[in-house]
Design a protein around this motif. Structure first.
Motif, PDB file in Angstrom:
ATOM      1  N   ALA A   5      33.591  72.755  53.514  1.00  0.00           N
ATOM      2  CA  ALA A   5      33.026  71.550  53.014  1.00  0.00           C
ATOM      3  C   ALA A   5      33.312  71.150  51.397  1.00  0.00           C
ATOM      4  CB  ALA A   5      31.375  71.693  52.843  1.00  0.00           C
ATOM      5  N   GLN A   6      33.605  72.228  50.650  1.00  0.00           N
ATOM      6  CA  GLN A   6      34.090  72.023  49.461  1.00  0.00           C
ATOM      7  C   GLN A   6      35.830  71.424  49.371  1.00  0.00           C
ATOM      8  OE1 GLN A   6      32.602  74.753  46.196  1.00  0.00           O
ATOM      9  NE2 GLN A   6      32.772  75.937  47.849  1.00  0.00           N
ATOM     10  N   ASP A   7      36.456  72.009  50.533  1.00  0.00           N
ATOM     11  CA  ASP A   7      37.850  71.513  50.375  1.00  0.00           C
ATOM     12  C   ASP A   7      37.897  70.264  51.071  1.00  0.00           C
ATOM     13  OD1 ASP A   7      40.613  72.390  50.484  1.00  0.00           O
ATOM     14  OD2 ASP A   7      40.295  71.882  52.701  1.00  0.00           O
ATOM     15  N   ARG A   8      36.904  69.735  51.959  1.00  0.00           N
ATOM     16  CA  ARG A   8      37.153  68.469  52.629  1.00  0.00           C
ATOM     17  C   ARG A   8      36.311  67.523  51.579  1.00  0.00           C
ATOM     18  NH1 ARG A   8      38.091  69.075  58.382  1.00  0.00           N
ATOM     19  NH2 ARG A   8      39.516  71.037  58.254  1.00  0.00           N
ATOM     20  N   LEU A   9      35.295  67.913  51.080  1.00  0.00           N
ATOM     21  CA  LEU A   9      34.330  66.817  50.297  1.00  0.00           C
ATOM     22  C   LEU A   9      34.762  66.856  48.749  1.00  0.00           C
ATOM     23  CD1 LEU A   9      31.045  67.474  52.298  1.00  0.00           C
ATOM     24  CD2 LEU A   9      32.604  65.706  52.811  1.00  0.00           C
ATOM     25  N   GLY A  10      35.106  67.970  48.357  1.00  0.00           N
ATOM     26  CA  GLY A  10      34.892  68.218  46.944  1.00  0.00           C
ATOM     27  C   GLY A  10      34.021  68.956  46.556  1.00  0.00           C
ATOM     28  N   PRO A  11      33.746  69.547  45.558  1.00  0.00           N
ATOM     29  CA  PRO A  11      32.940  70.501  45.180  1.00  0.00           C
ATOM     30  C   PRO A  11      31.533  69.764  44.738  1.00  0.00           C
ATOM     31  CG  PRO A  11      34.595  70.679  43.535  1.00  0.00           C
ATOM     32  CD  PRO A  11      35.208  70.039  44.698  1.00  0.00           C
ATOM     33  N   GLN A  12      31.675  68.496  44.209  1.00  0.00           N
ATOM     34  CA  GLN A  12      30.591  67.698  43.726  1.00  0.00           C
ATOM     35  C   GLN A  12      29.904  67.113  45.084  1.00  0.00           C
ATOM     36  OE1 GLN A  12      33.719  66.959  43.791  1.00  0.00           O
ATOM     37  NE2 GLN A  12      34.499  65.078  44.274  1.00  0.00           N
ATOM     38  N   VAL A  13      30.515  66.464  46.186  1.00  0.00           N
ATOM     39  CA  VAL A  13      29.858  66.050  47.171  1.00  0.00           C
ATOM     40  C   VAL A  13      29.320  67.195  48.004  1.00  0.00           C
ATOM     41  CG1 VAL A  13      30.071  64.574  49.275  1.00  0.00           C
ATOM     42  CG2 VAL A  13      31.326  64.094  47.174  1.00  0.00           C
ATOM     43  N   ALA A  14      30.045  68.155  48.212  1.00  0.00           N
ATOM     44  CA  ALA A  14      29.528  69.328  48.986  1.00  0.00           C
ATOM     45  C   ALA A  14      28.370  70.132  48.302  1.00  0.00           C
ATOM     46  CB  ALA A  14      30.751  70.678  49.127  1.00  0.00           C
ATOM     47  N   THR A  15      28.078  70.000  47.164  1.00  0.00           N
ATOM     48  CA  THR A  15      26.890  70.606  46.481  1.00  0.00           C
ATOM     49  C   THR A  15      25.693  69.563  46.900  1.00  0.00           C
ATOM     50  OG1 THR A  15      28.295  71.456  44.722  1.00  0.00           O
ATOM     51  CG2 THR A  15      25.820  70.908  44.257  1.00  0.00           C
TER      52      THR A  15
END
Length: 438
Positions: free
Chosen positions: A379-389
């Motif tokens: 999720a962090q890789d696909r969305l980025g840490p901000q959106v994944a959070t």
């Protein structure tokens, strides 16, 4: 299906042979009420099958009921009609594979439970005939009219059972989250050698684990069990936070040398010391680095990320969301929209001052709801840490509220939506706020 009349003499005896019971009397009342109802055959059978196990029907009972239902026709279930089956015992035994005693036992149970009734002829034989339009003119045998009378009752019962099952599932998920949180706290405290009655708390925790249900349990029992787990969780959290604060106080105490007082006591001002005096410093003078020096240091190690990289990316995401949607998805909004997560997050990390703290706490809470490290990293890789959070915050809150059964699957679904350009997290957060206001 044409019905074969007649039957074995030991079951088709003259009227009055059947021993009257309260169950048979109630079944006859249902049959009379069913004659005034107009319930399609399919609806009646679906209703009884959904609650069959709950009302005490066995698999053999349902097989016999299905066999009897196959002999009826659509017009038999119309208002003013009774779906009566006059098939012989030998034919029913052939269709079901039952012995005569088993056939009697299943038929008796169906009648006692109140899903069929017996309509006996004067001579004890089962028989009947239809007119040219296929309507029953006169018949004696198994009366399925109670199914029509009780269809609505069974449908309401099924709705209640369904609600009870959903409530039990939600309570079980909440118990699982509390159980994982307690275990994580106790293991962290013991691993960190924190002071506190951790042996006693571990014993209480193990006692509660032995109380976990091994089979279907009523919601009342699960609610009591959840209350015990949450009470223990509060004790564990309070003990853990107290121990952490005490440990921080000890660590922040200024360091002192134990030999210095002894040396001072041994010094004699009248004594002549000819040894060279050596100045020893154990603490370097503090040096304040300005921004340019920090940038120069970062330039020496080009791969070293800034200290606040995650914080900066998360704040940039908020700014980008404001620019695209015209609405600010700030930290207070997220915490207010997800009260379940906010409660857990504050217990884990205390006051969350920025998005960096939120990202850290989300990573700690992730295992509590069963989201794998692989799913979180993806999720962090696909969305980025901000959106994944933000996505995991929403997933955690919905899981605790019983809205999501599989947190890992829900998070993967959001990743897929993001890939298709259909993920709108800000709408979800503001939607939850609107629901709370309503």
């Amino acid at each position: 299906m044409p019905q074969k009349g007649g039957g074995l003499s030991n079951t088709n005896q003259p009227s009055g042979w059947r021993k009257a019971t309260a169950g048979l009397a109630v079944a006859e009342q249902h049959a009379q009420a069913g004659e005034r109802a107009a319930v399609p055959k399919t609806q009646a059978f679906v209703a009884v099958k959904r609650v069959g196990a709950h009302i005490g029907l066995k698999a053999g009972d349902m097989m016999l009921l299905d066999t009897l239902g196959a002999f009826t026709q659509a017009q038999d279930w119309e208002e003013g009609q009774r779906p009566i089956v006059w098939a012989s015992n030998s034919y029913l035994m052939e269709q079901t594979g039952f012995s005569l005693s088993a056939l009697k036992r299943h038929a008796r149970r169906l009648a006692e439970i109140g899903v069929i009734a017996f309509k006996d002829s004067p001579n004890g034989k089962r028989w009947g005939h239809r007119d040219a339009d296929g309507r029953i003119l006169e018949a004696y045998g198994f009366d399925l009219s109670p199914l029509s009378a009780r269809a609505e009752e069974f449908e309401h019962l099924h709705a209640q059972l369904q609600a009870e099952r959903e409530l039990c599932q939600r309570l079980k998920r909440q118990i699982t989250v509390a159980r994982r949180m307690i275990r994580a706290r106790i293991e962290a405290a013991q691993g960190g050698a924190l002071s506190g009655p951790w042996t006693q708390l571990s014993s209480l925790f193990e006692d509660l684990l032995h109380r976990l249900p091994r089979r279907n349990t009523a919601s009342e029992a699960l609610e009591r069990l959840l209350g015990w787990f949450r009470e223990l969780q509060e004790r564990v959290e309070a003990t853990y936070l107290k121990a952490v604060r005490a440990d921080e106080v000890v660590e922040n105490m200024p360091a002192t040398t134990e030999q210095e007082p002894k040396e001072i006591q041994e010094m004699d001002p009248r004594e002549v010391i000819s040894e060279p005096h050596i100045l020893i410093t154990t603490q370097l003078n503090p040096v304040t680095c300005n921004r340019s020096e920090t940038e120069q240091a970062a330039a020496v190690v080009p791969n070293a990320p800034p200290e606040e990289k995650v914080d900066t990316e998360l704040e940039d995401w908020v700014i980008e969301t404001r620019r695209k949607r015209g609405a600010a998805l700030d930290l207070p909004t997220v915490m207010q929209a997800c009260p379940e997560f906010a409660s857990w997050a504050r217990n884990m990390g205390g006051y969350l001052k920025d998005w960096g703290d939120l990202h850290r706490v989300v990573g700690q809470l992730r295992p509590m709801i069963g989201v794998s490290e692989h799913a979180w990293n993806l999720a962090q890789d696909r969305l980025g840490p901000q959106v994944a959070t933000a996505a995991l915050v929403l997933t955690f809150d919905k899981h605790c509220a019983g809205e999501v059964a599989s947190p890992g699957g829900y998070l993967r679904g959001m990743v897929e939506k993001a890939g298709a350009g259909e993920l709108h997290l800000e709408r979800s957060f503001y939607g939850r706020l609107s629901g709370q206001a309503a």
